[in-house]
Design a protein around this motif. Sequence first.
Motif, PDB file in Angstrom:
ATOM      1  N   ARG A  13       4.371 -68.363  -7.707  1.00  0.00           N
ATOM      2  CA  ARG A  13       3.321 -67.622  -6.993  1.00  0.00           C
ATOM      3  C   ARG A  13       2.798 -68.441  -5.808  1.00  0.00           C
ATOM      4  NH1 ARG A  13      -0.468 -63.982 -10.094  1.00  0.00           N
ATOM      5  NH2 ARG A  13      -2.022 -63.334  -8.596  1.00  0.00           N
ATOM      6  N   ALA A  52      -7.601 -67.345  -3.324  1.00  0.00           N
ATOM      7  CA  ALA A  52      -7.732 -65.900  -3.569  1.00  0.00           C
ATOM      8  C   ALA A  52      -6.730 -65.448  -4.626  1.00  0.00           C
ATOM      9  CB  ALA A  52      -7.528 -65.120  -2.270  1.00  0.00           C
ATOM     10  N   SER A  53      -5.533 -65.993  -4.589  1.00  0.00           N
ATOM     11  CA  SER A  53      -4.512 -65.644  -5.578  1.00  0.00           C
ATOM     12  C   SER A  53      -4.924 -66.083  -6.979  1.00  0.00           C
ATOM     13  CB  SER A  53      -3.174 -66.276  -5.191  1.00  0.00           C
ATOM     14  OG  SER A  53      -2.181 -65.945  -6.119  1.00  0.00           O
ATOM     15  N   GLU A  55      -8.003 -66.377  -8.008  1.00  0.00           N
ATOM     16  CA  GLU A  55      -9.055 -65.444  -8.426  1.00  0.00           C
ATOM     17  C   GLU A  55      -8.441 -64.157  -8.972  1.00  0.00           C
ATOM     18  OE1 GLU A  55     -12.123 -64.686  -5.549  1.00  0.00           O
ATOM     19  OE2 GLU A  55     -12.269 -66.817  -5.041  1.00  0.00           O
ATOM     20  N   GLN A  56      -7.425 -63.633  -8.290  1.00  0.00           N
ATOM     21  CA  GLN A  56      -6.742 -62.423  -8.760  1.00  0.00           C
ATOM     22  C   GLN A  56      -6.067 -62.670 -10.109  1.00  0.00           C
ATOM     23  OE1 GLN A  56      -4.046 -61.568  -5.571  1.00  0.00           O
ATOM     24  NE2 GLN A  56      -5.632 -60.721  -4.250  1.00  0.00           N
ATOM     25  N   VAL A  59      -8.645 -62.605 -12.860  1.00  0.00           N
ATOM     26  CA  VAL A  59      -9.051 -61.238 -13.199  1.00  0.00           C
ATOM     27  C   VAL A  59      -8.005 -60.605 -14.111  1.00  0.00           C
ATOM     28  CG1 VAL A  59      -9.372 -58.906 -12.252  1.00  0.00           C
ATOM     29  CG2 VAL A  59     -10.466 -60.872 -11.148  1.00  0.00           C
ATOM     30  N   GLN A  60      -6.738 -60.786 -13.761  1.00  0.00           N
ATOM     31  CA  GLN A  60      -5.650 -60.239 -14.565  1.00  0.00           C
ATOM     32  C   GLN A  60      -5.632 -60.848 -15.966  1.00  0.00           C
ATOM     33  OE1 GLN A  60      -1.814 -60.946 -12.827  1.00  0.00           O
ATOM     34  NE2 GLN A  60      -0.711 -60.183 -14.603  1.00  0.00           N
TER      35      GLN A  60
END
Length: 102
Positions: A13, A52-53, A55-56, A59-60
């Motif tokens: 990622r 930001a990745s 953080e995403q 959330v997932q």
Amino acid sequence: DELFDWVQGYFQRMTTIVETRRGNVNQFVGDAMFAVFSMGCDALQCAVDMQASVEQLNVQRLRDDAKTTPIEVGVGIHHDVVALGILGDEKRHTCTAISASV
């Protein structure tokens, strides 16, 4: 091993983000990665995109398991003129960046 699979997925990622921002991953050390950029602004935007990745990703992960611990990462940026080259001996060598301040 589950941990290695997770870290490998994380590196994939983050490597995609580095390459999108015109960087090159130089090496992986444990759970850290070292990337080089020719422009400081690309490195800065990459760091923002990486955060930001994460953080995403958190959330997932929290959606999948409410008890999971959020991931925290640090991103360091150093700006200087470097020399890129191959260091080591005939048995073990690697491409790396060196300078007076690295």
